[in-house]
Design an enzyme around this catalytic site. Structure first.
Site, PDB file in Angstrom:
ATOM      1  N   ARG A 288      -4.544  10.312   4.497  1.00  0.00           N
ATOM      2  CA  ARG A 288      -3.475  11.278   4.651  1.00  0.00           C
ATOM      3  C   ARG A 288      -2.457  11.223   3.514  1.00  0.00           C
ATOM      4  O   ARG A 288      -1.847  12.235   3.155  1.00  0.00           O
ATOM      5  CB  ARG A 288      -2.791  10.971   5.985  1.00  0.00           C
ATOM      6  CG  ARG A 288      -2.025  12.102   6.508  1.00  0.00           C
ATOM      7  CD  ARG A 288      -1.425  11.764   7.835  1.00  0.00           C
ATOM      8  NE  ARG A 288      -0.770  12.939   8.359  1.00  0.00           N
ATOM      9  CZ  ARG A 288       0.396  13.368   7.957  1.00  0.00           C
ATOM     10  NH1 ARG A 288       1.048  12.697   7.070  1.00  0.00           N
ATOM     11  NH2 ARG A 288       0.908  14.461   8.465  1.00  0.00           N
TER      12      ARG A 288
ATOM     13  N   ASP B 148      -4.411  12.315  13.317  1.00  0.00           N
ATOM     14  CA  ASP B 148      -5.141  11.058  13.201  1.00  0.00           C
ATOM     15  C   ASP B 148      -4.882  10.221  14.437  1.00  0.00           C
ATOM     16  O   ASP B 148      -4.245  10.683  15.382  1.00  0.00           O
ATOM     17  CB  ASP B 148      -4.826  10.322  11.905  1.00  0.00           C
ATOM     18  CG  ASP B 148      -3.355   9.980  11.776  1.00  0.00           C
ATOM     19  OD1 ASP B 148      -2.687   9.865  12.823  1.00  0.00           O
ATOM     20  OD2 ASP B 148      -2.884   9.815  10.657  1.00  0.00           O
TER      21      ASP B 148
ATOM     22  N   LYS C 198       0.845  -1.204   0.000  1.00  0.00           N
ATOM     23  CA  LYS C 198       0.000   0.000   0.000  1.00  0.00           C
ATOM     24  C   LYS C 198       0.878   1.251   0.000  1.00  0.00           C
ATOM     25  O   LYS C 198       0.652   2.193  -0.763  1.00  0.00           O
ATOM     26  CB  LYS C 198      -0.890  -0.002   1.252  1.00  0.00           C
ATOM     27  CG  LYS C 198      -1.543   1.341   1.545  1.00  0.00           C
ATOM     28  CD  LYS C 198      -2.351   1.306   2.824  1.00  0.00           C
ATOM     29  CE  LYS C 198      -1.604   1.738   4.052  1.00  0.00           C
ATOM     30  NZ  LYS C 198      -1.355   3.178   4.168  1.00  0.00           N
ATOM     31  N   ASN C 199       1.878   1.260   0.893  1.00  0.00           N
ATOM     32  CA  ASN C 199       2.654   2.480   1.088  1.00  0.00           C
ATOM     33  C   ASN C 199       3.566   2.804  -0.090  1.00  0.00           C
ATOM     34  O   ASN C 199       4.142   3.885  -0.147  1.00  0.00           O
ATOM     35  CB  ASN C 199       3.477   2.390   2.385  1.00  0.00           C
ATOM     36  CG  ASN C 199       2.586   2.530   3.598  1.00  0.00           C
ATOM     37  OD1 ASN C 199       1.406   2.839   3.475  1.00  0.00           O
ATOM     38  ND2 ASN C 199       3.148   2.282   4.781  1.00  0.00           N
TER      39      ASN C 199
ATOM     40  N   ASP D 106       4.787   0.103  11.926  1.00  0.00           N
ATOM     41  CA  ASP D 106       3.518  -0.473  11.464  1.00  0.00           C
ATOM     42  C   ASP D 106       3.321  -1.914  11.939  1.00  0.00           C
ATOM     43  O   ASP D 106       2.221  -2.452  11.806  1.00  0.00           O
ATOM     44  CB  ASP D 106       3.435  -0.416   9.928  1.00  0.00           C
ATOM     45  CG  ASP D 106       3.162   0.995   9.421  1.00  0.00           C
ATOM     46  OD1 ASP D 106       2.860   1.878  10.240  1.00  0.00           O
ATOM     47  OD2 ASP D 106       3.250   1.204   8.194  1.00  0.00           O
TER      48      ASP D 106
HETATM   49  C1  UD1 Z   1       4.605   6.449   6.306  1.00  0.00           C
HETATM   50  C2  UD1 Z   1       3.655   5.283   6.174  1.00  0.00           C
HETATM   51  C3  UD1 Z   1       3.240   4.768   7.539  1.00  0.00           C
HETATM   52  C4  UD1 Z   1       4.472   4.440   8.362  1.00  0.00           C
HETATM   53  C5  UD1 Z   1       5.415   5.646   8.411  1.00  0.00           C
HETATM   54  C6  UD1 Z   1       6.720   5.334   9.129  1.00  0.00           C
HETATM   55  C7  UD1 Z   1       2.496   5.811   4.132  1.00  0.00           C
HETATM   56  C8  UD1 Z   1       1.214   6.158   3.463  1.00  0.00           C
HETATM   57  N1  UD1 Z   1       2.469   5.718   5.446  1.00  0.00           N
HETATM   58  O1  UD1 Z   1       3.865   7.512   6.954  1.00  0.00           O
HETATM   59  O2  UD1 Z   1       2.448   3.586   7.355  1.00  0.00           O
HETATM   60  O3  UD1 Z   1       4.068   4.118   9.681  1.00  0.00           O
HETATM   61  O4  UD1 Z   1       5.737   6.063   7.081  1.00  0.00           O
HETATM   62  O5  UD1 Z   1       7.330   4.235   8.596  1.00  0.00           O
HETATM   63  O6  UD1 Z   1       3.500   5.588   3.482  1.00  0.00           O
HETATM   64  N2  UD1 Z   1       6.925  14.075  10.844  1.00  0.00           N
HETATM   65  C9  UD1 Z   1       7.044  15.395  11.205  1.00  0.00           C
HETATM   66  N3  UD1 Z   1       7.104  16.344  10.219  1.00  0.00           N
HETATM   67  C10 UD1 Z   1       7.065  16.020   8.888  1.00  0.00           C
HETATM   68  C11 UD1 Z   1       6.943  14.663   8.530  1.00  0.00           C
HETATM   69  C12 UD1 Z   1       6.882  13.701   9.519  1.00  0.00           C
HETATM   70  O7  UD1 Z   1       7.097  15.724  12.373  1.00  0.00           O
HETATM   71  O8  UD1 Z   1       7.133  16.931   8.045  1.00  0.00           O
HETATM   72  C13 UD1 Z   1       6.885  13.054  11.907  1.00  0.00           C
HETATM   73  C14 UD1 Z   1       5.548  12.326  11.979  1.00  0.00           C
HETATM   74  O9  UD1 Z   1       4.632  13.024  12.771  1.00  0.00           O
HETATM   75  C15 UD1 Z   1       5.982  11.003  12.599  1.00  0.00           C
HETATM   76  C16 UD1 Z   1       7.381  10.782  12.035  1.00  0.00           C
HETATM   77  O10 UD1 Z   1       7.826  12.047  11.585  1.00  0.00           O
HETATM   78  O11 UD1 Z   1       6.054  11.129  13.994  1.00  0.00           O
HETATM   79  C17 UD1 Z   1       7.434   9.790  10.895  1.00  0.00           C
HETATM   80  O12 UD1 Z   1       6.582  10.186   9.881  1.00  0.00           O
HETATM   81  P1  UD1 Z   1       6.802   9.774   8.355  1.00  0.00           P
HETATM   82  O13 UD1 Z   1       8.014   8.922   8.214  1.00  0.00           O
HETATM   83  O14 UD1 Z   1       6.709  11.004   7.542  1.00  0.00           O
HETATM   84  O15 UD1 Z   1       5.525   8.867   8.102  1.00  0.00           O
HETATM   85  P2  UD1 Z   1       4.455   8.985   6.946  1.00  0.00           P
HETATM   86  O16 UD1 Z   1       5.116   9.246   5.648  1.00  0.00           O
HETATM   87  O17 UD1 Z   1       3.353   9.887   7.383  1.00  0.00           O
END
Ligand code: UD1
Length: 426
Positions: free
Chosen positions: A99, A123, A22-23, A311
């Site tokens: 998201r 979320d 999915k990701n 995850d």
């Molecule tokens: C993606 C995955 C999710 C997985 C996560 C970490 C998808 C659709 N989802 O989510 O299933 O659990 O990677 O492996 O691919 N953060 C910030 N600022 C930012 C970006 C992120 O503070 O600009 C923080 C987030 O709040 C979180 C952490 O960084 O605490 C990790 O987030 P991130 O790696 O960006 O996860 P996603 O891409 O949202």
């Protein structure tokens, strides 16, 4: 309201096929925006989030079709036909429901010079900021404002630059790479995420004509090119779904061959299962995981790839809940991710949360009760817990699980589990 009725007491045994992640699939679909014409993506899971991303792309002017393929473990082919001039606005009603819609931001800015994407908000697993997406795009030359719940990005042209991420964010790395591929000059993204899904996205972009080095390492170097062409590509197998089956096999003391699972994408998780006493065997067609007797407790610390995936943390907690001894589970990626543990406690698990640590004292069996899935992975963890509970566990709000696991009930049943999808009127 749909729920799963899970009758405990049966070991998972047999073979299951894992389709694409999915990701990754969602980002490959977003990346299609970078080139006018027909992009074809195979092994795309038949899940709600793919339907939502198809809708996001349709509202941007794309023609999107999905064709499910038989015997694929719930996978299919997506064709995205992208117009010469896509529109550049994504509404709140879609972003709120998924998201990952935010991943159209980078491609739209690069391709159209502007984008209006609704802000996703928080979320169930945490606040999930976008600061790194925004500051990275600003460094590339975009102007970004927040207006009436939308992020409004404008960049008549993007220029290569160096970007240091405070944390190896998966989404920020993807958005910035997708923006940089059409920028003028060279962009270096340091402290980049290294997930297999990033490597998959970069492979697709390279096939489209992008110049990218270092995918899968902490430093990704992108040399911008003027245009990209549409391609045909295949989504990397879903390591989280594969890991869910692996942990399910261990919890239920079963024996499962997970076809297309890539052991190298699950190194830490599989090492933990081996420490718990499981037989873990990479096979030419995937991976076999078998368990004889009760698992031993293992400590788990979630970290960005190649660390233990956040995850799979709910499944790790569920595993510890029926293992011998006491495990310390540490969550380092999403601050709200232990919320689901209260549901596990309703099944009789001994889980104590202190900040980003959970202390889990294993029990021989859990005891069935109605529980609520709070997000995709929590839902899957609760289903696994139901498989090792006495009686029938009702897992509610399973639309979350449907967002990430194609044919979950059918696949569980194929492995011998007693699980039904039922509709409740209240
Ligand atoms: C993606 C995955 C999710 C997985 C996560 C970490 C998808 C659709 N989802 O989510 O299933 O659990 O990677 O492996 O691919 N953060 C910030 N600022 C930012 C970006 C992120 O503070 O600009 C923080 C987030 O709040 C979180 C952490 O960084 O605490 C990790 O987030 P991130 O790696 O960006 O996860 P996603 O891409 O949202």
């Amino acid at each position: 309201m749909e729920c799963f009725e899970v009758t405990g007491g049966t070991a998972l045994t047999g073979r299951v096929r894992v389709t694409g992640a999915k990701n990754s699939a969602l980002k490959l679909m977003a990346a299609a925006l970078l080139a006018a014409g027909r992009t074809t993506i195979d092994e795309v899971p038949d899940i709600l989030d793919v339907a939502l991303m198809s809708e996001v792309l349709r509202r941007l002017g794309c023609d999107v079709t999905y064709e499910r393929l038989p015997d694929s473990g719930g996978g299919g082919r997506v064709v995205v036909d992208v117009p010469e001039e896509p529109s550049a606005e994504t509404d709140y009603d879609l972003v709120r429901r998924m998201r990952a819609s935010i991943s159209v931001l980078g491609p739209l800015v690069a391709r159209c010079g502007s984008a209006r994407v609704a802000l996703p908000g928080g979320d169930a697993i945490g606040s999930r900021g976008l600061d790194m997406h925004i500051s990275g795009l600003e460094r590339l030359g975009a102007t970004i404002e927040s207006e009436h719940g939308f992020l409004v990005a404008t960049a008549p042209r993007l220029t290569g630059t160096s970007i240091w991420l405070d944390f190896p964010s998966v989404g920020a790395t993807e958005n910035l790479v997708m923006a940089a591929v059409l920028a003028d000059g060279v962009t270096v993204v340091d402290n980049a995420a290294r997930e297999p899904e990033i490597v998959d996205l970069c492979a697709m972009l390279s096939a489209m004509g992008a110049q990218i080095e270092g995918a899968g390492t902490s430093t990704i170097v992108v040399e911008g090119v003027p245009t990209l062409k549409p391609v045909t590509c295949t989504t990397v197998p879903d390591r989280i779904v594969a890991g869910t089956w692996a942990i399910g096999a261990v919890m239920t003391r079963g024996d499962v061959v997970i076809e297309r699972a890539v052991a190298d994408h699950l190194t830490v998780a599989l090492a933990k299962l081996a420490d718990a006493g499981a037989h873990v065997e990479p096979l030419p067609e995937g991976l076999r995981v078998a368990m004889d007797g009760r698992p031993r407790c293992v400590d788990v610390v979630t970290l960005p790839y190649p660390g233990f995936p956040t995850d799979l943390q709910p499944m790790a907690v569920a595993l510890a809940a029926v293992s011998t001894g006491t495990a310390l589970i540490t969550e380092n990626v999403f601050e709200g991710r232990f919320m689901f543990a209260n549901e596990l406690v309703r099944l009789g698990a001994s889980v104590r949360i202190d900040g980003h640590h959970a202390v889990v004292r294993g029990r021989e069996r859990l005891s069935s009760a109605p529980v609520v899935a709070t997000d995709i992975r929590a839902g899957a963890g609760l289903v696994l817990a139901g498989l090792v509970s006495d009686g029938v566990t009702e897992v509610q709000d399973v639309h979350h699980v449907d967002r990430g696991y194609p044919d979950f009930v059918e696949q569980l049943r194929g492995l011998g589990a007693h699980v039904e999808r039922v509709r409740r009127s209240d």
